[in-house]
Design a protein around this motif. Structure first.
Motif, PDB file in Angstrom:
ATOM      1  N   VAL A   1       0.838  -1.205   0.000  1.00 24.33           N
ATOM      2  CA  VAL A   1       0.000   0.000   0.000  1.00 24.33           C
ATOM      3  C   VAL A   1       0.871   1.253   0.000  1.00 24.33           C
ATOM      4  O   VAL A   1       0.637   2.193  -0.772  1.00 24.33           O
ATOM      5  N   VAL A   2       1.898   1.282   0.862  1.00 27.56           N
ATOM      6  CA  VAL A   2       2.762   2.467   0.939  1.00 27.56           C
ATOM      7  C   VAL A   2       3.525   2.676  -0.362  1.00 27.56           C
ATOM      8  O   VAL A   2       3.793   3.816  -0.760  1.00 27.56           O
ATOM      9  N   SER A   3       3.868   1.586  -1.048  1.00 26.17           N
ATOM     10  CA  SER A   3       4.608   1.706  -2.302  1.00 26.17           C
ATOM     11  C   SER A   3       3.709   2.117  -3.465  1.00 26.17           C
ATOM     12  O   SER A   3       4.116   2.915  -4.322  1.00 26.17           O
ATOM     13  N   VAL A   4       2.485   1.594  -3.494  1.00 29.42           N
ATOM     14  CA  VAL A   4       1.592   1.847  -4.630  1.00 29.42           C
ATOM     15  C   VAL A   4       0.866   3.185  -4.498  1.00 29.42           C
ATOM     16  O   VAL A   4       0.632   3.883  -5.500  1.00 29.42           O
ATOM     17  N   ALA A   5       0.504   3.566  -3.274  1.00 28.37           N
ATOM     18  CA  ALA A   5      -0.375   4.727  -3.088  1.00 28.37           C
ATOM     19  C   ALA A   5       0.202   6.047  -3.617  1.00 28.37           C
ATOM     20  O   ALA A   5      -0.480   6.740  -4.403  1.00 28.37           O
ATOM     21  N   PRO A   6       1.398   6.461  -3.242  1.00 24.09           N
ATOM     22  CA  PRO A   6       1.871   7.787  -3.704  1.00 24.09           C
ATOM     23  C   PRO A   6       1.915   7.937  -5.223  1.00 24.09           C
ATOM     24  O   PRO A   6       1.394   8.940  -5.744  1.00 24.09           O
ATOM     25  N   PRO A   7       2.499   6.991  -5.992  1.00 24.89           N
ATOM     26  CA  PRO A   7       2.486   7.188  -7.447  1.00 24.89           C
ATOM     27  C   PRO A   7       1.068   7.256  -8.021  1.00 24.89           C
ATOM     28  O   PRO A   7       0.785   8.100  -8.897  1.00 24.89           O
ATOM     29  N   ASN A   8       0.170   6.396  -7.538  1.00 21.52           N
ATOM     30  CA  ASN A   8      -1.193   6.405  -8.075  1.00 21.52           C
ATOM     31  C   ASN A   8      -1.933   7.691  -7.719  1.00 21.52           C
ATOM     32  O   ASN A   8      -2.685   8.242  -8.539  1.00 21.52           O
ATOM     33  N   LEU A   9      -1.751   8.165  -6.498  1.00 21.94           N
ATOM     34  CA  LEU A   9      -2.437   9.399  -6.101  1.00 21.94           C
ATOM     35  C   LEU A   9      -1.879  10.607  -6.860  1.00 21.94           C
ATOM     36  O   LEU A   9      -2.628  11.536  -7.201  1.00 21.94           O
ATOM     37  N   ILE A  10      -0.575  10.593  -7.129  1.00 20.08           N
ATOM     38  CA  ILE A  10       0.007  11.686  -7.924  1.00 20.08           C
ATOM     39  C   ILE A  10      -0.564  11.670  -9.343  1.00 20.08           C
ATOM     40  O   ILE A  10      -0.950  12.718  -9.893  1.00 20.08           O
ATOM     41  N   LEU A  11      -0.642  10.479  -9.945  1.00 19.85           N
ATOM     42  CA  LEU A  11      -1.208  10.369 -11.291  1.00 19.85           C
ATOM     43  C   LEU A  11      -2.681  10.750 -11.298  1.00 19.85           C
ATOM     44  O   LEU A  11      -3.174  11.357 -12.264  1.00 19.85           O
ATOM     45  N   LEU A  12      -3.405  10.414 -10.233  1.00 20.95           N
ATOM     46  CA  LEU A  12      -4.815  10.810 -10.130  1.00 20.95           C
ATOM     47  C   LEU A  12      -4.943  12.327 -10.100  1.00 20.95           C
ATOM     48  O   LEU A  12      -5.794  12.909 -10.792  1.00 20.95           O
ATOM     49  N   ALA A  13      -4.086  12.985  -9.315  1.00 20.74           N
ATOM     50  CA  ALA A  13      -4.143  14.449  -9.235  1.00 20.74           C
ATOM     51  C   ALA A  13      -3.791  15.093 -10.562  1.00 20.74           C
ATOM     52  O   ALA A  13      -4.329  16.169 -10.904  1.00 20.74           O
ATOM     53  N   LEU A  14      -2.912  14.440 -11.336  1.00 19.69           N
ATOM     54  CA  LEU A  14      -2.517  14.977 -12.640  1.00 19.69           C
ATOM     55  C   LEU A  14      -3.483  14.589 -13.754  1.00 19.69           C
ATOM     56  O   LEU A  14      -3.310  15.031 -14.898  1.00 19.69           O
ATOM     57  N   GLY A  15      -4.451  13.753 -13.438  1.00 18.16           N
ATOM     58  CA  GLY A  15      -5.376  13.286 -14.464  1.00 18.16           C
ATOM     59  C   GLY A  15      -4.743  12.327 -15.461  1.00 18.16           C
ATOM     60  O   GLY A  15      -5.195  12.242 -16.608  1.00 18.16           O
ATOM     61  N   ARG A  16      -3.716  11.574 -15.031  1.00 24.13           N
ATOM     62  CA  ARG A  16      -3.014  10.648 -15.923  1.00 24.13           C
ATOM     63  C   ARG A  16      -2.973   9.227 -15.353  1.00 24.13           C
ATOM     64  O   ARG A  16      -1.949   8.553 -15.361  1.00 24.13           O
ATOM     65  N   LEU A  17      -4.120   8.746 -14.879  1.00 23.63           N
ATOM     66  CA  LEU A  17      -4.166   7.376 -14.378  1.00 23.63           C
ATOM     67  C   LEU A  17      -3.873   6.348 -15.465  1.00 23.63           C
ATOM     68  O   LEU A  17      -3.601   5.185 -15.165  1.00 23.63           O
ATOM     69  N   ASP A  18      -3.938   6.771 -16.721  1.00 20.90           N
ATOM     70  CA  ASP A  18      -3.610   5.837 -17.804  1.00 20.90           C
ATOM     71  C   ASP A  18      -2.149   5.384 -17.746  1.00 20.90           C
ATOM     72  O   ASP A  18      -1.789   4.369 -18.358  1.00 20.90           O
ATOM     73  N   LEU A  19      -1.315   6.131 -17.001  1.00 17.94           N
ATOM     74  CA  LEU A  19       0.093   5.756 -16.859  1.00 17.94           C
ATOM     75  C   LEU A  19       0.339   4.875 -15.638  1.00 17.94           C
ATOM     76  O   LEU A  19       1.488   4.501 -15.364  1.00 17.94           O
ATOM     77  N   ALA A  20      -0.708   4.535 -14.911  1.00 20.42           N
ATOM     78  CA  ALA A  20      -0.525   3.817 -13.642  1.00 20.42           C
ATOM     79  C   ALA A  20       0.069   2.430 -13.838  1.00 20.42           C
ATOM     80  O   ALA A  20       0.741   1.914 -12.937  1.00 20.42           O
ATOM     81  N   MET A  21      -0.161   1.800 -14.984  1.00 27.83           N
ATOM     82  CA  MET A  21       0.397   0.467 -15.187  1.00 27.83           C
ATOM     83  C   MET A  21       1.917   0.481 -15.108  1.00 27.83           C
ATOM     84  O   MET A  21       2.546  -0.455 -14.602  1.00 27.83           O
ATOM     85  N   TYR A  22       2.530   1.563 -15.567  1.00 28.81           N
ATOM     86  CA  TYR A  22       3.994   1.647 -15.571  1.00 28.81           C
ATOM     87  C   TYR A  22       4.530   1.901 -14.168  1.00 28.81           C
ATOM     88  O   TYR A  22       5.547   1.318 -13.771  1.00 28.81           O
ATOM     89  N   THR A  23       3.863   2.742 -13.396  1.00 27.29           N
ATOM     90  CA  THR A  23       4.303   2.942 -12.017  1.00 27.29           C
ATOM     91  C   THR A  23       4.013   1.710 -11.168  1.00 27.29           C
ATOM     92  O   THR A  23       4.787   1.383 -10.257  1.00 27.29           O
ATOM     93  N   MET A  24       2.923   1.011 -11.470  1.00 32.51           N
ATOM     94  CA  MET A  24       2.624  -0.222 -10.729  1.00 32.51           C
ATOM     95  C   MET A  24       3.733  -1.247 -10.914  1.00 32.51           C
ATOM     96  O   MET A  24       4.044  -2.021  -9.994  1.00 32.51           O
TER      97      MET A  24
END
Length: 537
Positions: A29-52
């Motif tokens: 959770v601690v590893s996944v949450a910050p990148p996903n929340l940053i992408l959510l704030a930027l409106g770029r959740l489509d890039l989440a697969m790469y940060t995941m």
């Protein structure tokens, strides 16, 4: 040749949770949450697969000492990024889905072989295969690849920091846990004295030594204290009647937290004992025989992907990943994993159907649900694989909606079909690709154990044997007996092979453990005199 039955009872039985079940769950959770929340704030959740891809590296190496964990996590991040790079390149250049499935099967086989050879896991190769297989079917251009790999590496660096952070608070945590588990297992054997607890205790002691030996060459007071406690566990394993189970359990309890390591009195010859530990630090780790399982993985994943394409499923990588998740040390364990995978995925699809209306309310809800399922998967999967996949399945389905919301009925149907296709085709491939060398490996393990027993018995019988030679012989015999038990269990689960020498295995183990007890007495590590019957075959 004879065919062994495939058991169904027990495949879904729940085990006890790991003592550190919450650590990989929180790390995820601690590893996944910050990148996903940053992408959510930027409106770029489509890039989440790469940060995941980078974030999920935090799932690895929780049982390793921090010096070894630093190296392992770095290699996992590089391996994950390398698999992602190969998949994205193939996605950019390949023109047909069948070619992509073939590339995915080849990557899955390589990932399985490397993870088994290096003993990386849990979660082993499955997470790596999930990321690389999914990336194969994402529209991509060559110009986009460097940026996407940069996201994976950045998230991987964050995952490395998350994995290493507990070492600031409890720097010897993994070594203390492994030693405590060995002491508790030795106490159980000292209490019962039966063959089952003996095998479990031998494996726990061997695993604890490996944990200490991977911690690096530098040794401090804590490490020395743990090594001395492991010597007591070895003594209890070799001579359970001469050991005190209560004291062993008390030592295990005292290893909790960051308190001082329990002090124990020196035993005769213990200086030589710990010198043997220093020599053993440089001993190489033997690689397993990997060819059969690698071939099974390639054939099963490729055929599962082709079958999914033939059925017109739009995401054949789900069938490929299902097949890749099945392959274990032998066919019986592969069958059990297939049952667990199907049951967990079917229930997980139903869970997804229940939560998808909430996920479609807002992308923030989608991210939060994924985090919750991520935690649940890592918290539950240690009790049984099927229980964890109940959370993995809806999480994987929700991840596909990061780019855009999709037809839930279509996702549910395709995931169910791909699960059944991947499990069926993958298991058929495991049956077809036989592992007939398992009987030969058992014969080799038997010969090695018998020779180690004979050498130890000869040294015990000699009047002037050096402590170092006796210690080396005892360590060699203990390791050979652990390897014999593991090899026998792996061979007993294979089909299409000649009858195994079970009686010879039992007799060799009994004679070996009698000789271990005699060796311990000869070293003066426990009261009592060496008896002649203990060194006879």
């Amino acid at each position: 040749m004879r065919i062994r039955p495939l058991p169904l009872a027990g495949a879904l039985r729940l085990g006890r949770p790991s003592p550190i079940w919450f650590k990989p769950a929180l790390s995820a959770v601690v590893s996944v949450a910050p990148p996903n929340l940053i992408l959510l704030a930027l409106g770029r959740l489509d890039l989440a697969m790469y940060t995941m891809a980078g974030s999920l590296c935090a799932l690895y190496a929780h049982n390793r000492p921090y010096a070894a964990r630093a190296r392992t996590l770095a290699w996992v991040v590089l391996g994950m990024t390398g698999g992602l790079a190969a998949a994205l390149t193939a996605a950019s250049l390949a023109t047909g889905a069948a070619v992509l499935v073939t590339v995915g099967a080849l990557l899955a086989a390589v990932q399985k072989a490397v993870c088994d050879a290096t003993r990386v896991g849990p979660p082993g190769n499955v997470v790596l295969t999930f990321i690389s297989s999914a990336a194969l079917f994402v529209p991509q251009t060559l110009a986009q690849i460097p940026g996407h790999l940069g996201l994976a590496l950045a998230a991987g660096a964050w995952a490395w920091l998350v994995g290493m952070a507990p070492g600031l608070v409890r720097p010897h945590g993994p070594e203390r846990r492994a030693t405590a588990q060995a002491l508790n297992a030795a106490a159980a054997h000292a209490t019962t004295g039966d063959a089952h607890t003996r095998g479990a205790a031998a494996a726990a002691v061997q695993a604890a030594w490996q944990t200490l030996l991977t911690a690096g060459l530098r040794s401090d007071r804590t490490r020395r204290g743990l090594e001395r406690l492991l010597v007591r566990a070895e003594v209890a394993l070799a001579a359970p009647a001469d050991s005190d189970p209560g004291r062993l359990r008390a030592w295990a309890r005292d290893l909790r937290g960051n308190g001082p390591v329990p002090r124990v009195d020196d035993l005769p010859g213990e200086a030589e004992e710990l010198l043997g530990v220093e020599a053993e630090r440089t001993a190489p780790t033997p690689h397993r025989h990997l060819t059969p399982v690698a071939v099974r993985t390639f054939v099963g994943c490729a055929l599962a992907g082709y079958a999914s394409l033939a059925l017109g499923v739009g995401r054949p990588y789900w069938a490929l990943v299902t097949a890749a998740s099945l392959y274990q040390a032998n066919l019986t364990l592969t069958w059990s994993r297939a049952v667990q995978r199907v049951v967990g995925n079917v229930i997980g699809v139903l869970v997804f159907a229940a939560v998808v209306p909430l996920a479609h309310l807002h992308q923030a809800a989608l991210v939060l649900l994924c985090l919750a399922f991520n935690f649940g998967a890592e918290a539950l999967i240690g009790r049984n694989y099927w229980l964890g996949t109940i959370c993995v399945t809806p999480m994987a389905l929700l991840i596909t909606e990061f780019a855009r919301f999709q037809d839930s009925a279509e996702l549910i149907t395709e995931r169910t079909v791909d699960t059944l296709v991947g499990a069926l085709v993958g298991f058929v491939a495991a049956v077809a690709v036989t592992n007939r060398r398992s009987g030969d490996r058992l014969e080799h393990a038997l010969t090695t154990a018998e020779q180690a027993r004979e050498r130890a018995a000869r040294l015990v019988s000699e009047p002037h044997t050096s402590p170092a030679a006796l210690e080396a012989a005892r360590r060699a015999l203990a390791g050979a007996l652990v390897d014999l038990r593991a090899t026998a269990e792996a061979a007993s689960g294979e089909w299409w092979q000649r009858a195994l020498p079970h009686d010879r295995v039992v007799l060799t183990e009994q004679a070996g453990h009698r000789t271990l007890a005699a060796t311990v007495r000869a070293q003066g590590l426990t009261p009592g005199r060496t008896r002649a019957e203990d060194v006879r075959p």
